[in-house]
Structure formats: C-alpha cells, structure tokens
Design an enzyme around this catalytic site. Structure first.
Site, short mmCIF file in Angstrom:
data_model
loop_
_atom_site.label_atom_id
_atom_site.label_comp_id
_atom_site.label_asym_id
_atom_site.label_seq_id
_atom_site.Cartn_x
_atom_site.Cartn_y
_atom_site.Cartn_z
N SER A 37 2.37 -1.98 10.30
CA SER A 37 2.69 -1.04 9.22
C SER A 37 3.97 -1.47 8.50
O SER A 37 4.06 -2.60 8.03
CB SER A 37 2.80 0.37 9.80
OG SER A 37 2.79 1.34 8.78
N GLU A 131 -8.34 1.41 4.79
CA GLU A 131 -6.92 1.70 4.66
C GLU A 131 -6.45 1.64 3.21
O GLU A 131 -6.91 0.79 2.44
CB GLU A 131 -6.10 0.71 5.48
CG GLU A 131 -6.28 0.82 6.97
CD GLU A 131 -5.20 0.07 7.72
OE1 GLU A 131 -4.01 0.31 7.45
OE2 GLU A 131 -5.55 -0.77 8.56
N HIS A 161 -5.69 2.88 10.29
CA HIS A 161 -4.39 2.22 10.21
C HIS A 161 -3.84 1.90 11.60
O HIS A 161 -3.83 2.75 12.49
CB HIS A 161 -3.42 3.14 9.47
CG HIS A 161 -2.04 2.59 9.32
ND1 HIS A 161 -1.76 1.48 8.56
CD2 HIS A 161 -0.85 3.00 9.83
CE1 HIS A 161 -0.47 1.23 8.59
NE2 HIS A 161 0.10 2.13 9.37
#
Length: 275
Positions: A37, A131, A161
């Site tokens: 991320s 995503e 995610h």
C-alpha cells in the site's frame, strides 16, 4: 509517521535504515525491499532516491498494491471506485493531505510511478483486479519496461487490497510463496491463469478521452460519451464519479469540491437542481 512526521520524514527514515545496513557491512545484493500500500509507494520512492544519490541498489524489490501516484490520476480510480471493498477513494484522500503537506503531489518522491525507473533493480508488483490502485501497479510496470528494468506484474483476479497479507485466503499463501521465490532469485515464472494475469486491459467500454473530474455539473453532462457511444451517466469517465457536486442554492450556483480540496463555481442550468 504522518501527520506528526509528514513527507519527507518516512523517506528519510528508509534511506537512513538502508545506509545503516551498508555501514554494518551488509552487501546490497543481500538486501530485498518490500512494502504494501502506502509502504509500497515508499519502497519505489526510496529506490528513486538511492538511484539519484548514486548509492548501490538492493537485489530486488516487491511492491504489493502500491500507492504510487498521489496526483490520483489513475484510471482504475474511476472504473474500480465501486468495486474496491477495502480502500474507498475518500479514505486514502484523507491520508494524502496529512502526508504531503504543501509539497506538490507531482514530486517524483511522492508519485514515483510518474518518474523514470532507469537504474532500478528487478521489481515484483502484485495487485488485485478490483483495486482503485490497480493503475499504480500498471504504470510502475510501464515505467520499468520503458527503462529496460525487469518487472513482474501480477494482476490477481478479484483480490482485495493487500490480499497477500491475508493468511486466510488460499491465494494469499500462493502470493507469499511467489514473493519468496522472487526475493531469492530476482526472477519468476508466469502467474498461473487460474489466479490472474500479467496483462492489463481496462473494462470494456471504458472512456479514456474525458477526465474523471468534469468542469460542469451533472445537469450539464453530455448525453452520450464521444468515445464509446454509451449514455454519459453510465460511462465511467464521462460521468463524474470521483467528484462531489453540491449546490449552494437549488438553481443558482454549483460548487465543485473534490478530494484534493480544489473548488470551483459554475452557474447551473436554469431549472435544474441537484440529484
């Protein structure tokens, strides 16, 4: 961490940690970078900074669902807005403002997928097909290809995610095993088709001509998309899905507010109100 330590605090910490390993005598070829991320975006930024200062690169780097474009211009933010179950667009926009402060988001250390990847080590990028950050991984792979850098892009079908960190999913275990193989050898075989693909294809009928944010309120939107011929209100890009429109009064002024904090005003079409 932001907001106590906004950009470039995290980047400086990563550089300091890497330099400390080198001072301890650890060979760059024995080091692998990995992040997920926002941390994956930081991995890419750290690699760019190391390259720019002329420091030897690590053996390879793995990025899981990287947030690598803080200008928020990736097209998957449009067509996956309602498909991403883990990371709605409005949530990462709040983190965006806390982290970057007054620095332009186009800065290459904030949006590394907009920079050249020349001189980078081999990369592995894993991302789910639903995503909003899908485009960030795709563009990282494109920058790598342009620079002649080996990059293994894996788009996993309908995975959420950062799915590799979810040990309860069978796909997670497979993904982690592939990450381990890549870290050991800097190479990887093709992702089995039952899990996904390395080839990116936008959804059928997706319009790339019009921006996600439109300069007019919904009442003035075009009837048809000039690219796909679809009705504008059902076309991903021609209908303003990432922008919120609010009327200061029912029929006089529209105020356009987006997650970037930018605003504008435009007279509404007479007799039209917010829907």
């Amino acid at each position: 961490l932001a907001p106590e330590a906004p950009f470039p605090g995290g980047l400086e910490d990563c550089l300091a940690a890497y330099h400390d390993l080198l001072k301890q005598g650890v060979a760059p070829g024995d080091i692998s970078f990995a992040g997920d991320s926002a941390g994956a975006g930081l991995v890419l930024s750290t690699l760019l900074a190391l390259r720019d200062e002329g420091t030897p690169m690590p053996a390879n780097a793995t990025v899981l669902s990287p947030m690598g474009d803080l200008t928020f211009t990736g097209e998957s933010r449009v067509f996956n807005k309602r498909a991403d179950p883990m990371l709605p667009a409005h949530r990462d926009s709040r983190m965006h403002d806390m982290y970057i402060g007054d620095v332009p988001p186009e800065n290459r250390y904030l949006s590394p997928v907009l920079a050249s990847f020349e001189g980078m080590p081999p990369l592995l990028a894993q991302v789910g097909s639903t995503e909003i950050l899908l485009s960030d991984s795709v563009r990282a792979a494109e920058r790598a290809k342009e620079a002649g850098v080996q990059c293994f892009l894996e788009i996993w079908d309908e995975m959420p995610h950062n799915f590799a960190a979810m040990g309860i999913l069978p796909e997670s275990r497979v993904a982690v095993e592939r990450i381990a193989r890549f870290m050991r050898s800097s190479g990887l075989d093709e992702l089995p088709p039952r899990y996904g693909s390395s080839r990116y294809q936008p959804p059928k009928g997706f319009c790339r001509r019009r921006p996600a944010r439109l300069p007019y309120p919904p009442a003035a939107a075009p009837a048809r998309c000039p690219c796909t011929g679809a009705r504008a209100r059902t076309c991903c890009s021609c209908w303003p899905s990432t922008t919120t429109y609010r009327a200061s009064s029912p029929s006089t002024n529209w105020r356009i507010s987006s997650f970037t904090g930018a605003s504008a005003a435009k007279p509404a079409t007479p007799g039209k109100t917010s829907s």
